[in-house]
Each structure stands twice: as C-alpha cells, then as structure tokens.
Design a protein around this motif. Structure first.
Motif, mmCIF file in Angstrom:
data_model
loop_
_atom_site.group_PDB
_atom_site.id
_atom_site.type_symbol
_atom_site.label_atom_id
_atom_site.label_comp_id
_atom_site.label_asym_id
_atom_site.label_seq_id
_atom_site.Cartn_x
_atom_site.Cartn_y
_atom_site.Cartn_z
ATOM 1 N N ALA A 398 0.311 103.879 -15.716
ATOM 2 C CA ALA A 398 0.419 102.782 -16.685
ATOM 3 C C ALA A 398 0.591 103.303 -18.108
ATOM 4 N N HIS A 399 0.749 104.624 -18.256
ATOM 5 C CA HIS A 399 0.967 105.270 -19.556
ATOM 6 C C HIS A 399 -0.228 105.074 -20.504
ATOM 7 N N VAL A 400 -1.437 105.118 -19.922
ATOM 8 C CA VAL A 400 -2.666 105.001 -20.715
ATOM 9 C C VAL A 400 -3.252 106.391 -20.913
ATOM 10 N N ARG A 421 -5.809 99.471 -28.032
ATOM 11 C CA ARG A 421 -4.514 98.860 -27.674
ATOM 12 C C ARG A 421 -4.206 99.001 -26.184
ATOM 13 N N ASP A 422 -4.855 99.964 -25.507
ATOM 14 C CA ASP A 422 -4.624 100.180 -24.077
ATOM 15 C C ASP A 422 -5.672 99.513 -23.193
ATOM 16 N N GLU A 424 -6.586 96.327 -22.192
ATOM 17 C CA GLU A 424 -6.191 95.381 -21.140
ATOM 18 C C GLU A 424 -5.297 96.032 -20.098
ATOM 19 N N THR A 425 -4.372 96.882 -20.548
ATOM 20 C CA THR A 425 -3.471 97.578 -19.620
ATOM 21 C C THR A 425 -4.264 98.439 -18.647
ATOM 22 N N ALA A 426 -5.285 99.122 -19.163
ATOM 23 C CA ALA A 426 -6.105 100.002 -18.324
ATOM 24 C C ALA A 426 -6.873 99.210 -17.280
ATOM 25 N N ARG A 428 -6.144 96.252 -16.024
ATOM 26 C CA ARG A 428 -5.210 95.740 -15.010
ATOM 27 C C ARG A 428 -4.769 96.841 -14.052
ATOM 28 N N ALA A 429 -4.545 98.037 -14.568
ATOM 29 C CA ALA A 429 -4.104 99.148 -13.718
ATOM 30 C C ALA A 429 -5.179 99.530 -12.707
ATOM 31 N N ASP A 432 -5.501 96.742 -10.089
ATOM 32 C CA ASP A 432 -4.365 96.770 -9.161
ATOM 33 C C ASP A 432 -4.534 97.836 -8.092
#
Length: 439
Positions: A398-400, A421-422, A424-426, A428-429, A432
């Motif tokens: 996820a590019h975190v 900034r990462d 929420e992305t982290a 979710r990754a 998943d």
C-alpha cells in the motif's frame, strides 16, 4: 440467570425506544436489574438531555432566566410519559430541580438529573422498584470513588430486591451532595451493580451490535467481533475504540462476570461477548485494529549508550519532570526513541531538549511530528506464524512507510508507527490482508 442490563442514551431517547427496551427486558426473566442513561438524541441535530441540563445550569450561574430551557427538558420527559401512557407526573421533581438550580447546588447535581428522571420513568414503565444511585454509589469528600463502601451499600440495598432500576452516572459524597462519574459513567454504575449482586451477565445495550474490528469511518461495514477478552478490549480501547467506558471493565473483570454488548435496535444480533479468557478460537488471526493520530517522536542517539547504566531512566525522567507521559520507547544499540502525544509535547519541546542534553549528553537529538500509532490486536497472533510479515507486506504493497514497530511481550499486539497521512491507508491495508482476503 441473573442479569444487569444497562441502556445507553440513544436506546432511551423517545417513547418508541422505551418500548423496544421494554420488549428486550421482558423477553428474559433474568433481566431484573436495569441501569438507564439520560435520554440521548432522537435524530440528527437533536440535543442530549444531559447537554440541555448543563446549558440550563450555566444560565442559572450567569443569573439568566432558565425557565424556558428547563421547560423544554420537562417536555422531553412528558413526551415519553405520554407516549408510554403512564400515570406518572414529574411536576414535583422539576419544582425541586428549579429550586436547586436557583440555589446553585452544583453542576454535578444538574448533570445527574437526566439519569435520575429517566430512572423514575423506567421504574414506572417496568413496574420495578426505583433505587436512587445517591443512596448506593459512594464518593469521598474529595470526589474520589469509594469502591468498598459502594459495594457494601449496593449489596445490602439490593439483597432483598427482586427487580430494580438504578440510574447511572452519579452517586453522592458523605454530605449528601451529588457527584458524577466522567461522561459515559452509566457503564460504570452498571458494572458496580453487577458486581454487587454477583450477576451471571452484564448486558450493555447501545446503538451498535457489539465491537467492530475497526473504525467504520475508515473501513466500510467492518466485521463484528463475536468474542473478545478483557485484555484485547483494553488494548483496543487504549487506541481509540470506545464502546465501553474503560473504568467499567475492572469491577467485572475482578469478578469474572462476562459482558455482552448488544444493539437495542437489532436485539436479534448476538453482539460481542467480553470475557476473561476463552477456548473459543477466533475466526481471524487478529481480533481488531485500533489507532490514533497526533504523536511525536524524540530520538536520542549516543554511541555506547547500551553500556551506560540508567540511561533509559534518565531520559524518561526528563519527560516526567515536564509532567508528560509517554506512549512507547523503541530502542536500538545506540538509539532510544520516545513517542509522546504531540499536543502535550509542543509546549515543552525546548525544555525537553535542554533536559536531555543535561541528563544524558546525547550525540544527536532528532524530532519527528505528525505521526500515528496503529495497534493490531489478537489472541490468535500468538499461535500463528508470519503475522508480522503479513502486516508489513500489506503496508509495503500500500506504499506505507513504517516509522516504528513495537510488539508487546504478551504477543497480544503489534504497534506500528506511520505518518498521519498514511493512517487510514494503513488500517485498510491491514484489514484487507487479514479479513477481506479470508472472506
């Protein structure tokens, strides 16, 4: 079974909600002790009764006419009483409240009236005995909670009681003045009642069907946790998951009383069971993912620090002297990092740097801000190989960029530091890779 059932404000916001609660209680004869909160919001944009009471009392403090606000509060209760077709009048209760507000008896008294009045309505609705929490929940003169006296008072008062309503959130000091727990304290009252009567179960009814595996504002429709241990819940609560008031857990944990978190609007859902320990194997390797933004890291670099006796203590002493707590302290051979709340740290930034130079004479100090901490929690992680590898593989994909890794010795959780900034992305990754990929 003997059960204590606590209902939150959203569960008791209107007559319609009271009807739902009544059906739930009458569906199980074990639900004989009820702890109600004050009425919550009926719809988006509505105001909780507790907030209305605070506003009303503040008007009284400022010498303003608060009769209109108090009348609006009474209207909320009268609407519930009419909707339930009860032969109950709160006129005298509101006359007393009006008198006490004019006398400025205290903000805690004002805040507590929401639960008190709702307790009277609930007792009339169920035809249960009303027990004023001021008679059974004890605080000392300085406002600290007196657990021993409370347990004695509750046990004695409820020992011969078949069915009772005990309003949540408040109690009384030795002089009789009302004192409250922090917001959400009705959970605490429920747990104290459960301990006092040696309940078989404490049911906490709210507007969600138990604990979700992660924040639904980040992950759409996350899975509900079926069973969680006290330790797992403590880890997730610390990282932002707030279904239960933290202080409500300890009286139940000490007695081994399980908690069942249920949804008033979906009583058919089994909710989440919170237990001391269980042989129940979790469906997923992880139990839940929690996290918070707003941290800063202070990294001290010094050659040969690992051979310097007392180095870590001296570093943490600097933060203690500034009145600050710390979150995590990852370290290497020549580095020692301290993660702190950024909001607390910023006013003391230069004081901390100067203190570290005086105490440990570092080669270099590096500060980094706008960091987030994510906790991946689960009892299933202990017996599953490759958990950490899967986490970091998912984050890399996820590019975190991972700034920090810290695993507790219990192997119950892995803490990961990332940039805000990462965040929420982290999450979710991670969700998943452990949940979506297994569905």
């Amino acid at each position: 079974m003997k059960k204590v059932v606590k209902f939150g404000g959203s569960s008791l916001a209107s007559a319609e909600q009271f009807e739902k609660v009544g059906k739930i209680i009458r569906a199980d004869e074990g639900r004989r002790f009820v702890v109600p909160s004050a009425p919550g919001r009926r719809f988006a944009g509505d105001t909780k009764v507790t907030d209305m009471l605070y506003d009303c009392y503040h008007q009284a403090q400022q010498g303003q006419d608060f009769s209109g606000t108090l009348a609006n509060i009474k209207d909320r209760y009268d609407a519930i009483i009419r909707g339930l077709d009860l032969k109950l009048s709160l006129d005298e209760e509101f006359r007393i409240i009006d008198k006490n507000f004019h006398a400025l008896v205290g903000e805690d008294y004002a805040a507590s009236r929401g639960e008190y009045l709702n307790g009277l309505v609930m007792a009339a609705f169920l035809d249960y005995e009303f027990v004023d929490a001021a008679d059974v929940i004890a605080f000392d003169e300085d406002g600290s909670f007196n657990a021993k006296k409370t347990d004695s008072l509750l046990s004695e008062r409820l020992s011969g009681t078949e069915c009772a309503v005990v309003p949540g959130f408040y109690g009384a000091k030795p002089d009789g003045s009302i004192h409250t727990f922090s917001r959400g304290g009705s959970d605490i009252t429920g747990s104290l009642v459960a301990r006092a009567i040696h309940a078989d179960m404490y049911e906490n009814w709210t507007d969600v069907s138990g604990f979700l595996m992660t924040d639904p504002r980040i992950v759409e429709d996350p899975v509900t946790i079926s069973t969680i241990t006290y330790r797992e819940m403590r880890e997730l609560s610390y990282m932002g998951a707030t279904v239960l008031h933290e202080d409500a857990v300890f009286p139940l944990r000490n007695e081994g009383i399980p908690i069942n978190v249920r949804n008033t609007n979906r009583p058919e859902d089994p909710g989440t069971m919170v237990v001391e320990s269980t042989c129940n194997k979790p469906k997923y390797t992880i139990t839940g993912i929690g996290g918070k933004k707003g941290f800063a890291s202070i990294t001290i670099e010094k050659a040969m620090m690992n051979s310097e006796v007392g180095f870590g203590r001296k570093v943490l002493q600097v933060f203690e002297d500034c009145g600050m707590t710390f979150e995590h302290t990852p370290s290497g051979i020549d580095t020692f990092s301290v993660y702190v709340n950024q909001h607390e740290f910023e006013p003391h930034e230069q004081q901390v740097i100067a203190g570290l130079h005086r105490m440990v004479h570092p080669d270099m100090i590096e500060l980094e801000s706008d960091l987030a901490l994510i906790a991946v929690v689960g009892r299933g992680m202990r017996r599953t190989r490759g958990t950490a590898g899967r986490i970091f593989s998912a984050l890399a994909h996820a590019h975190v960029n991972v700034k920090m890794i810290d695993q507790g010795s219990s192997e119950l959780n892995i803490i990961i530091g990332v940039e805000n900034r990462d965040f929420e992305t982290a999450i979710r990754a991670i969700y998943d890779i452990f949940v979506i990929s297994q569905l």
